[in-house]
Structures are given as structure tokens and as C-alpha cells.
Enzyme design. Structure first.
Site, PDB file in Angstrom:
ATOM      1  N   ARG A 105       0.643  -0.942  -0.211  1.00 47.77           N
ATOM      2  CA  ARG A 105       0.439   0.256  -0.091  1.00 47.77           C
ATOM      3  C   ARG A 105       0.670   1.267   0.004  1.00 47.77           C
ATOM      4  O   ARG A 105       1.612   1.595   0.859  1.00 47.77           O
ATOM      5  CB  ARG A 105      -0.936   0.028   1.140  1.00 47.77           C
ATOM      6  CG  ARG A 105      -1.802   1.582   1.676  1.00 47.77           C
ATOM      7  CD  ARG A 105      -2.581   1.122   2.248  1.00 47.77           C
ATOM      8  NE  ARG A 105      -4.115   0.569   2.193  1.00 47.77           N
ATOM      9  CZ  ARG A 105      -5.610   0.832   2.578  1.00 47.77           C
ATOM     10  NH1 ARG A 105      -5.600   1.345   3.462  1.00 47.77           N
ATOM     11  NH2 ARG A 105      -6.437   0.427   1.810  1.00 47.77           N
ATOM     12  N   HIS A 132      -7.618   0.925  -6.155  1.00 42.25           N
ATOM     13  CA  HIS A 132      -7.307   0.144  -4.977  1.00 42.25           C
ATOM     14  C   HIS A 132      -8.179  -0.868  -5.999  1.00 42.25           C
ATOM     15  O   HIS A 132      -9.056  -1.852  -5.663  1.00 42.25           O
ATOM     16  CB  HIS A 132      -8.672   0.586  -4.601  1.00 42.25           C
ATOM     17  CG  HIS A 132      -8.558  -0.141  -2.711  1.00 42.25           C
ATOM     18  ND1 HIS A 132      -8.109  -1.031  -2.358  1.00 42.25           N
ATOM     19  CD2 HIS A 132      -8.742   0.447  -1.296  1.00 42.25           C
ATOM     20  CE1 HIS A 132      -7.527  -0.747  -1.535  1.00 42.25           C
ATOM     21  NE2 HIS A 132      -8.390  -0.120  -0.846  1.00 42.25           N
ATOM     22  N   GLN A 135      -9.676  -3.960  -3.277  1.00 41.63           N
ATOM     23  CA  GLN A 135     -11.310  -3.610  -3.365  1.00 41.63           C
ATOM     24  C   GLN A 135     -12.824  -3.801  -4.179  1.00 41.63           C
ATOM     25  O   GLN A 135     -13.755  -4.186  -4.153  1.00 41.63           O
ATOM     26  CB  GLN A 135     -11.322  -1.875  -2.853  1.00 41.63           C
ATOM     27  CG  GLN A 135     -12.772  -1.470  -2.340  1.00 41.63           C
ATOM     28  CD  GLN A 135     -13.162  -1.434  -1.041  1.00 41.63           C
ATOM     29  OE1 GLN A 135     -11.880  -1.912   0.182  1.00 41.63           O
ATOM     30  NE2 GLN A 135     -13.903  -2.642  -0.704  1.00 41.63           N
ATOM     31  N   ASP A 221     -17.297   7.209  -2.525  1.00 42.32           N
ATOM     32  CA  ASP A 221     -16.266   7.148  -0.680  1.00 42.32           C
ATOM     33  C   ASP A 221     -15.871   8.151  -0.182  1.00 42.32           C
ATOM     34  O   ASP A 221     -16.273   9.407  -0.979  1.00 42.32           O
ATOM     35  CB  ASP A 221     -14.808   6.151  -2.368  1.00 42.32           C
ATOM     36  CG  ASP A 221     -13.539   5.886  -0.815  1.00 42.32           C
ATOM     37  OD1 ASP A 221     -13.775   5.792   0.783  1.00 42.32           O
ATOM     38  OD2 ASP A 221     -11.954   5.617  -1.455  1.00 42.32           O
ATOM     39  N   CYS A 261     -16.826   1.659   0.112  1.00 43.42           N
ATOM     40  CA  CYS A 261     -15.682   0.474   1.058  1.00 43.42           C
ATOM     41  C   CYS A 261     -14.619   0.556   2.333  1.00 43.42           C
ATOM     42  O   CYS A 261     -13.905  -0.389   3.014  1.00 43.42           O
ATOM     43  CB  CYS A 261     -13.990   1.687  -0.021  1.00 43.42           C
ATOM     44  SG  CYS A 261     -13.232   2.624   0.153  1.00 43.42           S
ATOM     45  N   ARG A 289     -13.489  -9.522   1.266  1.00 40.29           N
ATOM     46  CA  ARG A 289     -11.998  -8.699   1.132  1.00 40.29           C
ATOM     47  C   ARG A 289     -10.843  -9.840   1.520  1.00 40.29           C
ATOM     48  O   ARG A 289     -10.148 -10.046   0.580  1.00 40.29           O
ATOM     49  CB  ARG A 289     -11.608  -7.507   2.222  1.00 40.29           C
ATOM     50  CG  ARG A 289     -11.850  -6.201   1.837  1.00 40.29           C
ATOM     51  CD  ARG A 289     -11.051  -5.516  -0.197  1.00 40.29           C
ATOM     52  NE  ARG A 289      -9.794  -5.458   0.124  1.00 40.29           N
ATOM     53  CZ  ARG A 289      -8.832  -4.674   0.904  1.00 40.29           C
ATOM     54  NH1 ARG A 289      -9.704  -3.802   1.536  1.00 40.29           N
ATOM     55  NH2 ARG A 289      -7.657  -4.564   0.564  1.00 40.29           N
TER      56      ARG A 289
HETATM   57  N1  NVA Z   1      -9.908   6.776  -1.251  1.00 35.42           N
HETATM   58  C1  NVA Z   1      -9.879   6.062   0.123  1.00 35.42           C
HETATM   59  C2  NVA Z   1      -9.487   4.649  -0.064  1.00 35.42           C
HETATM   60  C3  NVA Z   1      -9.755   4.698   1.290  1.00 35.42           C
HETATM   61  C4  NVA Z   1     -10.103   2.888   1.840  1.00 35.42           C
HETATM   62  C5  NVA Z   1      -8.215   6.601   0.485  1.00 35.42           C
HETATM   63  O1  NVA Z   1      -7.303   6.384  -1.056  1.00 35.42           O
HETATM   64  O2  NVA Z   1      -8.053   7.306   0.857  1.00 35.42           O
HETATM   65  N1   CP Z   2     -11.462   0.302   2.504  1.00 33.31           N
HETATM   66  C1   CP Z   2      -9.671   0.070   2.758  1.00 33.31           C
HETATM   67  O1   CP Z   2      -8.887  -0.757   1.690  1.00 33.31           O
HETATM   68  O2   CP Z   2      -9.739  -0.562   4.140  1.00 33.31           O
HETATM   69  P1   CP Z   2      -8.475   0.189   4.594  1.00 33.31           P
HETATM   70  O3   CP Z   2      -7.851   1.001   4.298  1.00 33.31           O
HETATM   71  O4   CP Z   2      -8.960  -0.132   6.667  1.00 33.31           O
HETATM   72  O5   CP Z   2      -7.408  -1.337   4.746  1.00 33.31           O
END
Ligand code: NVA
Ligand code: CP
Length: 308
Positions: A105, A132, A135, A221, A261, A289
Site C-alpha cells: 500500500r 484499489h 477492493q 467513498d 469501501c 476482502r
Molecule cells: N480512497 C480512499 C480509500 C481508502 C480505503 C483513500 O485512498 O484514502
Molecule cells: N477499504 C480499505 O482498504 O480499508 P483500509 O484502509 O482500512 O485498509
């Protein structure tokens, strides 16, 4: 040495592979729920590298690989050499000699692409600024569980054209469904950044109500994704009219599902009575997930397994 398969963006898997993966997810989930041991990954190690916060991604990958008989190691940039400027190419060489599969990540997609190019083992995107993909695997599997195949269906995306939105758009191309997108002015989809082949599978709407009309899935989101916190105040103002509320769900299909998500901000991108209401399947979505990523890890390491 064979070239590993990676999952860096959604379109890295074909439509046939995705169909297989969703069937496999169902089997893996059933076995697990029935307390049937399935340990194909004994002695295998997943390394998880986090440059951003996470609850679901960390838990689902760590628990998932353990449930397959393997183990997981968590690294973050604050307490590893990755945060002190070790080149990502060097890190990839070393980490992939000590592990069997890697989940990352991070910020720019370019970082994970460079890591993968120097990795001996499969690399999975656990979220980048652009995508992502895990997801959306879980989101689509959740739709299939509740409503059946997604081909030909309509997904309404309301809000920011962020990593999750981009991935829905890619998925629509691979699996042949449609996305109706409504973003505030200035936050429109960037097709190149989204990695799209064309514009056939999505349509943009100025009014979010028009995007939601007749949709099979309504989804959204956070207004400010990780890494964009400096824009928070401006975004709070710009996105005010892009909240998914009960009125918006009423114009979708009567059996529409609401997906998010998570983490969610009730009163911002979604009203509490929607995310906690009858259309919402967000807890199934979060749980899935775990199951879909187990199928993904198994596929990247072991290829197709005959379905029983
Ligand atoms: N769009 C959000 C998703 C978090 C799971 C982010 O990137 O922070
Ligand atoms: N939806 C998702 O990826 O959640 P986290 O940021 O908690 O991993």
C-alpha cells in the site's frame, strides 16, 4: 526463473480469470465457514508493506494468509529502511528473495510498478493513489453473492474520481458493465490516469441524482483520500451536494445495493440512514476482502485449481 504474475491494477486479470476467481472465492469462503482446513501455503510467507494507514487491508491479508496455512510479516515505512531512502528496486530484490508474495500500500502507482519489475514473486496492489483493485474484487464478489452476474449492470459512482472510482472504471471495461459517474466540477475522471482503454463503459453526469437513476449499485467513498489531506477544507465545500442520501437511493433500482469501501464519514459522502439502511451491504463487502484475496493469493502462487 519464471516471470511472476502481479495484480497491480484491475485489468491485470482477464474476464475469464476473474470468473474463475469469483467461483474460487465462493468455495474458499464455504470451506472456511464450515471449519474445513485448507492449508496450501504452509511454509509460505506474505510480506505486507504499508506506507499509509489501514484496518481492513492489513487484517484481511494477514488473517487470510494464515487461514491458508502461511504467515504474514508487516513492514511499514516508519520503521524499515524503506523510509530512509533505500531504492525501491533494491528493496524489491531483497524482500522478494525472503518471501513468496508481497502486498504493498503506497502513494504513486509508479512505486509499485518499479517494485514489481524487480520482484521475483507476485506483487499485489493494496491501494495506491491511482487504484484499489482488491477492493473492487470484493465489491463485485459481494454484488454477485447478492444479485448474480454483474455483466450489463449499472454502477453509480457519486463523489471523487479517486483510486476506487478509477478501479470501478477499469473493472467495467474488463467485465462489461457500465459506470455512471457524477463528480463535482474540477474532480472529473481522468481516463489516462484511470488506465482506461476508452470511454465506452462510463458516462459522466453533472447531477448525482441522474447518475443514480436506475442504478443496480450506488457507491461512493471519502471526499478526501489518504495523501490529499491538505485539500480537505476545499473538498468539504466542493463536495457538499454529492452526498448519497435516501432520496438518491429512491431513484436507483428498488433492489439496488449500496457499497462503500470504508472507512466512511456519515453526514459527508453518505447519510447515516443509507449506510445503516436496507440497501447497504457494507459489512459483507468488508468481510469479502478476506475471501476474495485468499482466492487471489492462491491464484497468483498456484494458478488454477480444479474446482471441487
Ligand atoms: N480512497 C480512499 C480509500 C481508502 C480505503 C483513500 O485512498 O484514502
Ligand atoms: N477499504 C480499505 O482498504 O480499508 P483500509 O484502509 O482500512 O485498509
Amino acid at each position: 526463473m519464471s516471470v511472476p504474475r502481479h495484480f497491480l491494477q484491475f485489468k491485470d486479470l482477464t474476464s475469464d480469470e476473474l470468473d474463475y476467481l469469483f467461483d474460487r472465492t465462493r468455495w474458499i469462503k464455504q470451506q472456511f465457514k464450515a471449519y474445513q482446513k485448507y492449508w496450501p501455503l504452509v511454509d509460505r510467507t506474505l510480506v505486507m508493506i504499508f506506507e499509509k494507514a489501514s484496518t481492513r487491508t492489513r487484517l484481511s491479508f494477514e488473517a487470510g494468509v494464515q487461514q491458508l496455512g502461511g504467515s504474514a510479516i508487516y513492514l511499514n515505512t516508519r520503521d524499515s529502511q524503506l523510509g530512509r531512502g533505500e531504492p525501491v528496486e533494491d528493496a524489491a530484490q531483497v524482500i522478494s528473495r525472503m518471501s513468496d508474495i508481497v502486498m504493498i500500500r503506497t502513494f504513486e502507482q509508479d512505486i509499485i510498478e518499479r517494485f514489481a519489475a524487480h520482484s521475483r514473486v507476485p506483487v499485489i496492489n493494496g491501494l495506491t493513489n491511482e487504484y484499489h483493485p482488491c477492493q473492487i474484487l470484493a465489491d463485485i464478489y459481494t454484488f454477485i453473492e447478492h444479485r448474480g452476474p454483474i455483466r450489463g449492470k449499472t454502477v453509480a459512482w457519486i463523489g471523487d474520481s479517486n483510486n476506487v472510482c478509477n478501479t470501478w472504471l477499469q473493472a467495467a471495461e474488463v467485465l462489461d458493465f457500465n459506470v455512471h459517474v457524477s463528480t463535482p466540477p474540477g474532480y472529473e475522471v481522468e481516463p489516462e490516469r484511470a488506465g482506461l482503454f476508452g470511454t465506452d463503459h462510463y458516462e459522466e453526469f453533472a447531477d448525482p441524482m441522474d447518475a443514480a437513476r436506475g442504478a443496480d449499485i450506488v457507491t461512493t467513498d471519502v471526499w478526501t483520500s489518504m495523501g490529499f489531506e491538505a485539500e480537505n477544507e476545499e473538498r468539504l465545500r466542493d463536495f457538499q451536494d454529492w452526498q448519497v442520501d435516501a432520496e438518491m437511493m429512491r431513484v436507483a433500482r428498488p433492489d439496488a445495493l449500496f457499497l462503500h469501501c470504508l472507512p466512511a464519514h456519515r453526514g459527508e459522502e453518505v447519510a447515516a440512514d443509507v449506510i445503516d439502511g436496507p440497501h447497504s451491504v457494507v459489512w459483507d463487502e468488508a468481510e469479502n476482502r478476506l475471501h476474495v484475496q485468499k482466492a487471489l493469493i492462491e491464484f497468483l502462487l498456484l494458478g488454477h485449481i480444479n474446482l471441487t
